[in-house]
Design an enzyme around this catalytic site. Sequence first.
Site, PDB file in Angstrom:
ATOM      1  N   HIS A 141      42.340 -22.584  -6.890  1.00 42.37           N
ATOM      2  CA  HIS A 141      42.585 -23.602  -7.842  1.00 42.37           C
ATOM      3  C   HIS A 141      42.783 -22.966  -9.055  1.00 42.37           C
ATOM      4  O   HIS A 141      42.531 -21.733  -9.550  1.00 42.37           O
ATOM      5  CB  HIS A 141      41.762 -24.620  -7.840  1.00 42.37           C
ATOM      6  CG  HIS A 141      40.252 -24.167  -8.221  1.00 42.37           C
ATOM      7  ND1 HIS A 141      39.447 -23.238  -7.252  1.00 42.37           N
ATOM      8  CD2 HIS A 141      39.595 -24.162  -9.369  1.00 42.37           C
ATOM      9  CE1 HIS A 141      38.326 -23.051  -7.885  1.00 42.37           C
ATOM     10  NE2 HIS A 141      38.236 -23.165  -9.268  1.00 42.37           N
ATOM     11  N   ASP A 173      36.177 -19.525  -6.735  1.00 44.00           N
ATOM     12  CA  ASP A 173      35.098 -19.544  -7.452  1.00 44.00           C
ATOM     13  C   ASP A 173      33.909 -18.481  -6.879  1.00 44.00           C
ATOM     14  O   ASP A 173      32.924 -18.087  -7.660  1.00 44.00           O
ATOM     15  CB  ASP A 173      34.239 -20.807  -7.612  1.00 44.00           C
ATOM     16  CG  ASP A 173      35.114 -21.751  -8.575  1.00 44.00           C
ATOM     17  OD1 ASP A 173      35.894 -21.144  -9.294  1.00 44.00           O
ATOM     18  OD2 ASP A 173      34.924 -23.022  -8.416  1.00 44.00           O
ATOM     19  N   ARG A 184      41.648 -31.208 -23.906  1.00 42.89           N
ATOM     20  CA  ARG A 184      41.136 -31.553 -22.452  1.00 42.89           C
ATOM     21  C   ARG A 184      39.658 -31.114 -22.366  1.00 42.89           C
ATOM     22  O   ARG A 184      39.531 -29.826 -22.595  1.00 42.89           O
ATOM     23  CB  ARG A 184      41.955 -30.843 -21.431  1.00 42.89           C
ATOM     24  CG  ARG A 184      41.517 -31.029 -20.173  1.00 42.89           C
ATOM     25  CD  ARG A 184      42.530 -29.970 -19.179  1.00 42.89           C
ATOM     26  NE  ARG A 184      42.451 -30.341 -17.643  1.00 42.89           N
ATOM     27  CZ  ARG A 184      41.243 -29.670 -16.984  1.00 42.89           C
ATOM     28  NH1 ARG A 184      40.269 -28.940 -17.431  1.00 42.89           N
ATOM     29  NH2 ARG A 184      41.400 -29.792 -15.705  1.00 42.89           N
ATOM     30  N   HIS A 211      42.295 -19.003  -8.935  1.00 40.35           N
ATOM     31  CA  HIS A 211      41.404 -18.235  -8.692  1.00 40.35           C
ATOM     32  C   HIS A 211      40.359 -18.784  -7.550  1.00 40.35           C
ATOM     33  O   HIS A 211      40.690 -20.130  -7.354  1.00 40.35           O
ATOM     34  CB  HIS A 211      40.428 -17.840  -9.875  1.00 40.35           C
ATOM     35  CG  HIS A 211      39.912 -19.130 -10.458  1.00 40.35           C
ATOM     36  ND1 HIS A 211      40.540 -19.895 -11.312  1.00 40.35           N
ATOM     37  CD2 HIS A 211      38.540 -19.466 -10.516  1.00 40.35           C
ATOM     38  CE1 HIS A 211      39.711 -21.231 -11.524  1.00 40.35           C
ATOM     39  NE2 HIS A 211      38.639 -20.706 -11.126  1.00 40.35           N
TER      40      HIS A 211
END
EC number: 1.14.11.7
Length: 597
Positions: free
Chosen positions: A541, A471, A551, A469
């Site tokens: 990204h 931002d 994570r 996507h």
Amino acid sequence: FLGSVLRRAGCVRSCEEPRLGAVSRHRAAEEVRADFQRRVPYSYLQRAYIQLNKLEEAANAAHTFFMANPEHMEIQQDLENYKTTSGKVSLIDLEARQHMEDYTAGVRHYDKEEYELAIEFLERALKGYYSEDEDCQIMCEGPQRFEEHEHLDYKAGLYEAIADHYMQVLACKHDCVRELATRSGRISPIENFLPLHYDYLQFAYYRVGDYIKALECAKSYLLFHPDDEDVLENAGYYEGLLEGTVDPATIKPRKEAKTLLRRHKLESHLLQVAAAGLGYAYTEPNYWNRYGPRQDEHSVPSSISSEPEDGPQLSLTKKPMPKPDRELKEGGPLLYSDVKFVYNSQQLNGTQRVLLDNVISEEQCRELHRVASGIMLAGDGYRGKTSPHTPNERFEGATVLKALKYGYEGRVPLKSARLFYDISEKARRIVQSYFLLNSTLYFSYTHLVCRTALSGQQERRNDLSHPIHADNCLLDPEANECWKEPPAYTFRDYSALLYMNADFEGGEFIFTEMDAKTVTASIKPKCGRMISFSSGGENPHGVKAVTKGQRCAVALWFTLDPLYRELERIQADEVIAMLDQEHLGPSEMNINPKDEL
């Protein structure tokens, strides 16, 4: 004129009810029409097909809904599930516009240099376009709403009433150019859509040796852009090839293109007359915009050399990115001696990107991780959805203000809560300095996030932890576009991710081309590492699947517009200001992270 109007109205009325039934049966309410435009019925159809165990039909219904609602995360996940459970990869858009499908297919063949097939599909696309245009014009002649008037209070005379209604019909017809160039679920049209058909065709016809058709299409394109130097040069070259066999002056632009453009100019003239004389607010859009020498969604037809011995040249240069509204710079000071520069934009194969290490220390990573385990909620920031991006991971998050609140309440160490605030401010200062921004960078949203791989669900995973996507715009890989329009966060200018750990498997951060497939850079997270980049379509990204462990990172989005400052951050600033004064008790702070403005 009025006699003709009366006869036409009588004709419509006499055939409408006998053939279609009462008005209430065929004229839907505006809410219903809006639902159909958003393809809402396909969402219900998908659920119904699931109940009937018809997975292929359910997948196609879901895909059809998704094409008009690309931001809908649940449908996105449903589609991934269909691919996994039924093995269905080829999904059908049941509401696809045929002229748009043919255009896309034609460009695809053009890019592969399959010129005969490109011609076949592009000619079919043109035929479909003009047919759709005719339908669009007719549909505009239906009932109109007079938004500036209450119906019962409407007191216009004969000519005013005719003018009010006609101007709405005319504006609707004039907008058909935009409507036919707009993909499902999008607001912005494909730029220069209709002329591009002729641009592709003029070069394709040349490559198959049909110079008459090549010249005809070049002249058709020049109706829309008479000053296009590349196509003017092409047309001159085609005329040279035809000398001695055909008089180039007898080859005219296509009739349907001339007719549409003449009508479009007349509509524009009438709308501007109305705007001046009747007080309408109207601004004529540029429906066939071009930026730079070419603007389309794939490779562009290039200029043809005027030297016959050179022959034509086909440029495979990529589409230029939209010109940013500010000068792009980078390479400014990092402000902190312990922060280590790793890679710049060029080394990361992109624009406005930087990778840094040692932004925070190992001890700070451990402390942040401890505070995260005490304050994070599953689904925070995604309306409580514990797996908003993939069903194979659990998503948890927390904001700065929530951390401070928990600190005051003694549920986490206040020092640790303050660390979250301080390191996010440190990151903001580094980003502002490195990209040499000459205005203040404000927080748009700050989020401490962790993604945890769910045991028993990691075999044969083919999804991403976070889909590709951008931002601040809606990424459209098929069109090679990123639409800067709602529901995207269009006000975001820069983004950053500050990682807290490396003891997990998978989870690499990746940049891609606008096709959402071609990876341009891959970054393995570790404690203290920060990746920062501009938030637009130049930086698509995502995150690869986390297949084992947890994570964690601090996700940061920034804006240059103070109107879009993060409200919780402003409240957190006030709390920190009070902290720096005398020690105050929690009751005096009056902090509530759920306060609404």
